[in-house]
Design a protein around this motif. Structure first.
Motif, PDB file in Angstrom:
ATOM      1  N   PHE A   1      52.286  38.666  22.875  1.00 44.78           N
ATOM      2  CA  PHE A   1      51.160  39.486  23.328  1.00 44.78           C
ATOM      3  C   PHE A   1      49.932  39.245  22.453  1.00 44.78           C
ATOM      4  CE2 PHE A   1      49.123  43.826  23.732  1.00 44.78           C
ATOM      5  CZ  PHE A   1      48.557  43.559  24.977  1.00 44.78           C
ATOM      6  N   ARG A   2      50.133  39.164  21.155  1.00 40.11           N
ATOM      7  CA  ARG A   2      49.012  38.893  20.233  1.00 40.11           C
ATOM      8  C   ARG A   2      48.382  37.528  20.550  1.00 40.11           C
ATOM      9  NH1 ARG A   2      50.984  40.022  14.780  1.00 40.11           N
ATOM     10  NH2 ARG A   2      50.230  42.123  15.104  1.00 40.11           N
ATOM     11  N   TYR A   3      49.230  36.552  20.857  1.00 39.27           N
ATOM     12  CA  TYR A   3      48.725  35.226  21.222  1.00 39.27           C
ATOM     13  C   TYR A   3      47.910  35.313  22.518  1.00 39.27           C
ATOM     14  CZ  TYR A   3      48.669  30.192  22.025  1.00 39.27           C
ATOM     15  OH  TYR A   3      48.274  28.888  22.237  1.00 39.27           O
ATOM     16  N   LYS A   4      48.411  36.069  23.491  1.00 44.44           N
ATOM     17  CA  LYS A   4      47.702  36.240  24.761  1.00 44.44           C
ATOM     18  C   LYS A   4      46.337  36.871  24.525  1.00 44.44           C
ATOM     19  CE  LYS A   4      47.879  38.363  29.330  1.00 44.44           C
ATOM     20  NZ  LYS A   4      48.575  39.236  30.265  1.00 44.44           N
ATOM     21  N   ILE A   5      46.282  37.915  23.725  1.00 48.95           N
ATOM     22  CA  ILE A   5      45.015  38.587  23.425  1.00 48.95           C
ATOM     23  C   ILE A   5      44.028  37.605  22.805  1.00 48.95           C
ATOM     24  CG2 ILE A   5      43.947  40.319  21.921  1.00 48.95           C
ATOM     25  CD1 ILE A   5      46.492  42.031  22.377  1.00 48.95           C
ATOM     26  N   LYS A   6      44.526  36.767  21.919  1.00 49.34           N
ATOM     27  CA  LYS A   6      43.665  35.767  21.264  1.00 49.34           C
ATOM     28  C   LYS A   6      43.089  34.795  22.299  1.00 49.34           C
ATOM     29  CE  LYS A   6      43.803  32.197  17.735  1.00 49.34           C
ATOM     30  NZ  LYS A   6      44.631  31.465  16.788  1.00 49.34           N
ATOM     31  N   LEU A   7      43.932  34.369  23.249  1.00 52.87           N
ATOM     32  CA  LEU A   7      43.458  33.444  24.278  1.00 52.87           C
ATOM     33  C   LEU A   7      42.470  34.098  25.239  1.00 52.87           C
ATOM     34  CD1 LEU A   7      46.667  31.437  25.272  1.00 52.87           C
ATOM     35  CD2 LEU A   7      44.751  30.680  23.873  1.00 52.87           C
TER      36      LEU A   7
ATOM     37  N   LYS B   1      40.487  36.577  24.624  1.00 52.32           N
ATOM     38  CA  LYS B   1      39.341  37.019  23.837  1.00 52.32           C
ATOM     39  C   LYS B   1      38.899  38.432  24.167  1.00 52.32           C
ATOM     40  CE  LYS B   1      37.799  32.597  22.374  1.00 52.32           C
ATOM     41  NZ  LYS B   1      38.112  31.405  22.964  1.00 52.32           N
ATOM     42  N   ASN B   2      37.978  38.625  25.085  1.00 55.81           N
ATOM     43  CA  ASN B   2      37.383  39.944  25.310  1.00 55.81           C
ATOM     44  C   ASN B   2      37.898  40.635  26.560  1.00 55.81           C
ATOM     45  OD1 ASN B   2      35.727  39.750  22.995  1.00 55.81           O
ATOM     46  ND2 ASN B   2      34.336  38.411  24.124  1.00 55.81           N
ATOM     47  N   SER B   3      39.135  40.466  26.886  1.00 58.61           N
ATOM     48  CA  SER B   3      39.692  41.109  28.069  1.00 58.61           C
ATOM     49  C   SER B   3      39.756  42.622  27.861  1.00 58.61           C
ATOM     50  CB  SER B   3      41.101  40.577  28.351  1.00 58.61           C
ATOM     51  OG  SER B   3      41.669  41.264  29.436  1.00 58.61           O
ATOM     52  N   SER B   4      39.307  43.364  28.852  1.00 60.85           N
ATOM     53  CA  SER B   4      39.351  44.826  28.746  1.00 60.85           C
ATOM     54  C   SER B   4      40.764  45.361  28.966  1.00 60.85           C
ATOM     55  CB  SER B   4      38.384  45.467  29.741  1.00 60.85           C
ATOM     56  OG  SER B   4      38.754  45.124  31.059  1.00 60.85           O
ATOM     57  N   ASN B   5      41.597  44.600  29.679  1.00 59.74           N
ATOM     58  CA  ASN B   5      42.981  45.019  29.896  1.00 59.74           C
ATOM     59  C   ASN B   5      43.887  43.786  29.940  1.00 59.74           C
ATOM     60  OD1 ASN B   5      45.440  46.104  30.579  1.00 59.74           O
ATOM     61  ND2 ASN B   5      44.602  47.466  32.134  1.00 59.74           N
ATOM     62  N   PRO B   6      44.351  43.343  28.778  1.00 55.61           N
ATOM     63  CA  PRO B   6      45.167  42.120  28.737  1.00 55.61           C
ATOM     64  C   PRO B   6      46.496  42.233  29.483  1.00 55.61           C
ATOM     65  CG  PRO B   6      45.084  43.172  26.578  1.00 55.61           C
ATOM     66  CD  PRO B   6      44.133  43.917  27.463  1.00 55.61           C
ATOM     67  N   TYR B   7      46.971  43.452  29.727  1.00 55.32           N
ATOM     68  CA  TYR B   7      48.212  43.606  30.495  1.00 55.32           C
ATOM     69  C   TYR B   7      47.999  43.258  31.960  1.00 55.32           C
ATOM     70  CZ  TYR B   7      50.118  46.074  26.472  1.00 55.32           C
ATOM     71  OH  TYR B   7      50.561  46.399  25.222  1.00 55.32           O
ATOM     72  N   GLU B   8      46.841  43.592  32.480  1.00 56.57           N
ATOM     73  CA  GLU B   8      46.567  43.371  33.905  1.00 56.57           C
ATOM     74  C   GLU B   8      46.161  41.933  34.203  1.00 56.57           C
ATOM     75  OE1 GLU B   8      47.269  45.539  36.297  1.00 56.57           O
ATOM     76  OE2 GLU B   8      48.017  46.806  34.672  1.00 56.57           O
ATOM     77  N   GLU B   9      45.622  41.261  33.231  1.00 56.04           N
ATOM     78  CA  GLU B   9      45.148  39.895  33.444  1.00 56.04           C
ATOM     79  C   GLU B   9      46.301  38.904  33.265  1.00 56.04           C
ATOM     80  OE1 GLU B   9      41.524  37.093  31.835  1.00 56.04           O
ATOM     81  OE2 GLU B   9      41.429  39.262  31.580  1.00 56.04           O
ATOM     82  N   PRO B  10      46.667  38.202  34.338  1.00 52.67           N
ATOM     83  CA  PRO B  10      47.763  37.228  34.213  1.00 52.67           C
ATOM     84  C   PRO B  10      47.331  36.025  33.376  1.00 52.67           C
ATOM     85  CG  PRO B  10      46.844  37.170  36.425  1.00 52.67           C
ATOM     86  CD  PRO B  10      46.129  38.255  35.681  1.00 52.67           C
ATOM     87  N   LEU B  11      48.299  35.430  32.709  1.00 53.05           N
ATOM     88  CA  LEU B  11      48.014  34.248  31.902  1.00 53.05           C
ATOM     89  C   LEU B  11      49.178  33.279  32.009  1.00 53.05           C
ATOM     90  CD1 LEU B  11      46.119  32.852  29.800  1.00 53.05           C
ATOM     91  CD2 LEU B  11      47.547  33.923  28.048  1.00 53.05           C
ATOM     92  N   GLU B  12      48.843  32.029  32.275  1.00 50.48           N
ATOM     93  CA  GLU B  12      49.862  30.990  32.289  1.00 50.48           C
ATOM     94  C   GLU B  12      49.967  30.369  30.909  1.00 50.48           C
ATOM     95  OE1 GLU B  12      51.242  27.037  34.773  1.00 50.48           O
ATOM     96  OE2 GLU B  12      49.140  27.627  34.866  1.00 50.48           O
ATOM     97  N   ILE B  13      51.164  30.401  30.373  1.00 48.77           N
ATOM     98  CA  ILE B  13      51.463  29.714  29.114  1.00 48.77           C
ATOM     99  C   ILE B  13      52.682  28.853  29.397  1.00 48.77           C
ATOM    100  CG2 ILE B  13      52.058  29.890  26.683  1.00 48.77           C
ATOM    101  CD1 ILE B  13      50.868  32.685  26.629  1.00 48.77           C
ATOM    102  N   LYS B  14      52.500  27.562  29.359  1.00 47.94           N
ATOM    103  CA  LYS B  14      53.611  26.654  29.624  1.00 47.94           C
ATOM    104  C   LYS B  14      54.416  26.485  28.339  1.00 47.94           C
ATOM    105  CE  LYS B  14      51.711  24.060  33.467  1.00 47.94           C
ATOM    106  NZ  LYS B  14      52.602  24.534  34.477  1.00 47.94           N
ATOM    107  N   PHE B  15      55.623  27.063  28.373  1.00 51.37           N
ATOM    108  CA  PHE B  15      56.518  26.843  27.243  1.00 51.37           C
ATOM    109  C   PHE B  15      57.958  27.013  27.675  1.00 51.37           C
ATOM    110  CE2 PHE B  15      55.960  31.396  27.032  1.00 51.37           C
ATOM    111  CZ  PHE B  15      57.002  31.940  26.302  1.00 51.37           C
ATOM    112  N   ARG B  16      58.810  26.325  26.940  1.00 52.69           N
ATOM    113  CA  ARG B  16      60.240  26.308  27.226  1.00 52.69           C
ATOM    114  C   ARG B  16      60.970  27.081  26.133  1.00 52.69           C
ATOM    115  NH1 ARG B  16      59.917  19.940  27.640  1.00 52.69           N
ATOM    116  NH2 ARG B  16      58.312  20.498  26.121  1.00 52.69           N
TER     117      ARG B  16
END
Length: 173
Positions: free
Chosen positions: A13-19, A21-36
């Motif tokens: 979650f901390r990594y997502k917030i960093k990516l 940046k200024n999202s008002s609601n990082p839970y609602e904003e989807p994010l693709e992170i490609k990892f295995r």
């Protein structure tokens, strides 16, 4: 160890917030992170509520059984596959997958992941299921009317909802 899956979720979650940046609601904003995510096909986590563990410890100590050895465990594990999915769904992250061996051809995120949180989390999920024998507690549990709630999809999601409500313990995101 209670903090393993919470810390894993908080780290991602901390990594997502960093990516974001200024999202008002990082839970609602989807994010693709490609990892295995490396895991054993049948790995699971044996999760018990802290209050249940505390009650059982008190009862065994008061019954003069503190010199014996016990496994304070749930009767069944919850699969790592399910817990990981519920965590990443709660964080609104997609693009991940499971593998049975740590990738050799890691992307930039995977290099960072396996050097940091993956180094801590992976050992918990690469082994086959552990089966604990808690038969020596069954009589005490029955006598004291104690039971360990099953850790299933619904109950694990309650843990995730609680963690989300409290922002996974992050003070300033």
């Amino acid at each position: 160890k209670y903090d393993v899956f919470y810390e894993w979720a908080r780290w991602i979650f901390r990594y997502k917030i960093k990516l974001l940046k200024n999202s008002s609601n990082p839970y609602e904003e989807p994010l693709e992170i490609k990892f295995r995510i490396t895991k054993h096909e049948y790995s699971g986590m044996n999760i018990i509520p802290a209050d249940y563990a505390a009650k059982l410890l008190c009862v065994t100590a008061l019954d003069g059984m503190s010199d014996k050895s016990f496994h304070l465990v749930n009767d069944a594990e919850i699969s790592t596959e399910l817990t990981s999915k519920l965590i990443l769904d709660t964080l609104n992250i997609f693009g991940w997958s499971f593998v049975d061996k740590e990738p050799e051809d890691k992307n930039q995120f995977e290099q960072f992941y396996y050097r940091t949180v993956g180094k801590i989390f992976t050992p918990y999920i690469i082994d086959p299921p552990l089966n604990y024998n808690n038969d020596n507690l069954k009589g005490i549990m029955k006598k004291e009317n104690l039971y360990c709630p099953e850790m299933n999809k619904e109950n694990f999601q309650k843990l995730m909802d609680y963690a989300k409500k409290h922002n996974f313990g992050l003070v300033n995101g």
